[in-house]
Design a protein around this motif. Structure first.
Motif, PDB file in Angstrom:
ATOM      1  N   ALA A   1      14.644 -30.397   7.063  1.00 46.67           N
ATOM      2  CA  ALA A   1      13.188 -30.257   7.068  1.00 46.67           C
ATOM      3  C   ALA A   1      12.751 -29.087   6.197  1.00 46.67           C
ATOM      4  O   ALA A   1      11.665 -29.114   5.605  1.00 46.67           O
TER       5      ALA A   1
ATOM      6  N   ALA B   1      11.659 -29.980   2.695  1.00 46.28           N
ATOM      7  CA  ALA B   1      10.417 -30.727   2.474  1.00 46.28           C
ATOM      8  C   ALA B   1       9.306 -29.787   2.027  1.00 46.28           C
ATOM      9  O   ALA B   1       9.165 -28.680   2.552  1.00 46.28           O
TER      10      ALA B   1
ATOM     11  N   THR C   1       9.688 -35.285  -3.111  1.00 51.16           N
ATOM     12  CA  THR C   1      10.238 -36.399  -2.335  1.00 51.16           C
ATOM     13  C   THR C   1      11.600 -35.989  -1.797  1.00 51.16           C
ATOM     14  O   THR C   1      12.506 -35.678  -2.579  1.00 51.16           O
ATOM     15  N   LEU C   2      11.749 -35.980  -0.493  1.00 45.44           N
ATOM     16  CA  LEU C   2      13.023 -35.668   0.156  1.00 45.44           C
ATOM     17  C   LEU C   2      13.650 -36.975   0.608  1.00 45.44           C
ATOM     18  O   LEU C   2      13.070 -37.713   1.408  1.00 45.44           O
TER      19      LEU C   2
ATOM     20  N   LEU D   1      16.540 -37.515  10.690  1.00 46.52           N
ATOM     21  CA  LEU D   1      15.210 -37.062  10.281  1.00 46.52           C
ATOM     22  C   LEU D   1      14.126 -38.090  10.612  1.00 46.52           C
ATOM     23  O   LEU D   1      12.942 -37.826  10.385  1.00 46.52           O
TER      24      LEU D   1
ATOM     25  N   LEU E   1       9.521 -38.215  10.454  1.00 43.87           N
ATOM     26  CA  LEU E   1       8.757 -38.938   9.443  1.00 43.87           C
ATOM     27  C   LEU E   1       7.263 -38.822   9.737  1.00 43.87           C
ATOM     28  O   LEU E   1       6.811 -39.024  10.858  1.00 43.87           O
TER      29      LEU E   1
ATOM     30  N   THR F   1       8.823 -38.055   2.562  1.00 43.31           N
ATOM     31  CA  THR F   1      10.152 -38.120   3.163  1.00 43.31           C
ATOM     32  C   THR F   1      10.609 -39.570   3.222  1.00 43.31           C
ATOM     33  O   THR F   1       9.856 -40.453   3.651  1.00 43.31           O
TER      34      THR F   1
ATOM     35  N   SER G   1       9.894 -44.848   5.589  1.00 43.37           N
ATOM     36  CA  SER G   1       9.066 -43.835   4.944  1.00 43.37           C
ATOM     37  C   SER G   1       7.613 -44.069   5.330  1.00 43.37           C
ATOM     38  O   SER G   1       7.317 -44.782   6.304  1.00 43.37           O
TER      39      SER G   1
END
Length: 357
Positions: free
Chosen positions: A165, A168, A173-174, A191, A195, A202, A224
């Protein structure tokens, strides 16, 4: 850690299946990270029944709904793909990225897909001296697309969700590859629960290949925000996922299937502990694990003459995955899948013999 910009793409498309292709039935496969004894009988039956409807065009709606419910997400946050590998191709083609960064060592397909799409990829190499653990501040501030695996193939490191995290941020864009997270009891450090709660974009990728033994079927999905899902879907052809693959996605999202996956994850953990105990007895012979806290259904092993060991193990009937095709590793590494205790015991006998020679 260090950051390495490279134009070299050789060996990025070498994968574990190459270690056993054409090897015949006598070779025990420790190179491919797919759970043995899969697909289970109930899933094979569902897939066989789906063949009756092959004349119809596939309808992804029910499978998409099932995956969304499985993760507690809206349907428009789910994109079904022909394996997680297709997800990487879609990301590389659909999303803008001026400075993409891939955290290595990890699965090489994300970088290969980015290169194929014309991107110049920057690498962040995790250090073996640190157990290949992630330090978020090692990622350049200017990176606008960052890819990391969790748990990471091939190191078996499970990065804390808080550390991920920390990557981010607005304008970035992770991308987190969670192809193996269903092999972690409780899917810890996923993760997915975050979201929509992190800055920037993400993206989480999942695969049904590993736990359910569906490498040949090609089925995975992207999770996503709805806008990102629409952008990726725009680059898919019509009917991108076959009817049998859709059946698998739906079947593997049921409560019964999730309970079976968690039972398999607990078994992986027990079998991994047994493998680690056996490997620990070979420390005097130079055998070392990559991390003291592995969480994946595989282990990364180091030995000064690992390349020779790998060749000799093959002669003794065992295929392990070479390590030198992963950026950040070299010929002193190999990866072995976690198997049942009996298989591990046979492997350790062969490894003893290879070391003695």
């Amino acid at each position: 850690m260090n950051t390495d910009v490279t134009a070299s793409g050789e060996a990025l498309r070498h994968h574990g299946d190459a270690e056993v292709r054409g090897a015949g039935s006598g070779l025990t496969d420790l190179a491919v990270n797919v759970r043995t004894g899969t697909p289970p009988a109930w899933l094979r039956d569902r897939l066989a029944a789906s063949l009756e409807s092959l004349a119809a065009y596939p309808d992804g709606g029910p499978a998409r709904q099932a995956v969304a419910e499985r993760h507690g997400l809206a349907v428009d946050q789910v994109l079904l793909t022909a394996g997680a590998a297709e997800g990487f191709v879609l990301l590389a083609r659909a999303l803008p990225a001026d400075r993409p960064v891939v955290v290595h060592p990890q699965f090489t397909e994300p970088e290969a897909a980015l290169r194929d799409a014309g991107h110049r990829v920057e690498r962040v190499l995790l250090r073996p001296g640190n157990g290949f653990r992630l330090e978020p501040d090692a990622v350049p501030d200017g990176a606008d697309l960052v890819v990391v695996g969790n748990p990471t193939n091939p190191t078996s490191v499970l990065h804390p969700a808080a550390a991920l995290a920390g990557l981010a941020r607005t304008g970035r864009t992770l991308v987190v590859d969670e192809a193996f997270v269903d092999a972690v009891p409780g899917e810890r450090e996923s993760l997915v629960p975050l979201l929509g709660r992190l800055p920037g974009r993400t993206v989480v990728l999942r695969s049904l290949t590993k736990t359910w033994g569906l490498a040949g079927l090609r089925v995975g999905y992207v999770l996503s925000d709805p806008e990102t899902v629409r952008a990726l879907a725009h680059h898919q052809p019509l009917w991108p996922v076959s009817a049998p693959a859709l059946v698998a996605a739906q079947a593997c999202s049921t409560p019964d299937a999730l309970r079976e996956a968690q039972a398999a994850a607990r078994q992986f953990a027990a079998d991994r502990d047994h493998l680690r105990e056996q490997l620990a007895r070979l420390h005097s012979a130079g055998v070392r694990e990559a991390t003291d806290t592995p969480e994946g259904p595989f282990l990364l092993v180091r030995h000064p003459r690992a390349a020779l060991l790998r060749d000799r193990l093959r002669e003794l009937g065992f295929a392990v995955r070479r390590g030198d095709t992963f950026p950040g590793l070299g010929p002193q590494w190999f990866r072995t899948a976690v198997r049942d205790r009996a298989t591990t015991d046979r492997f350790i006998v062969a490894l003893h013999k290879a070391l003695e020679e």
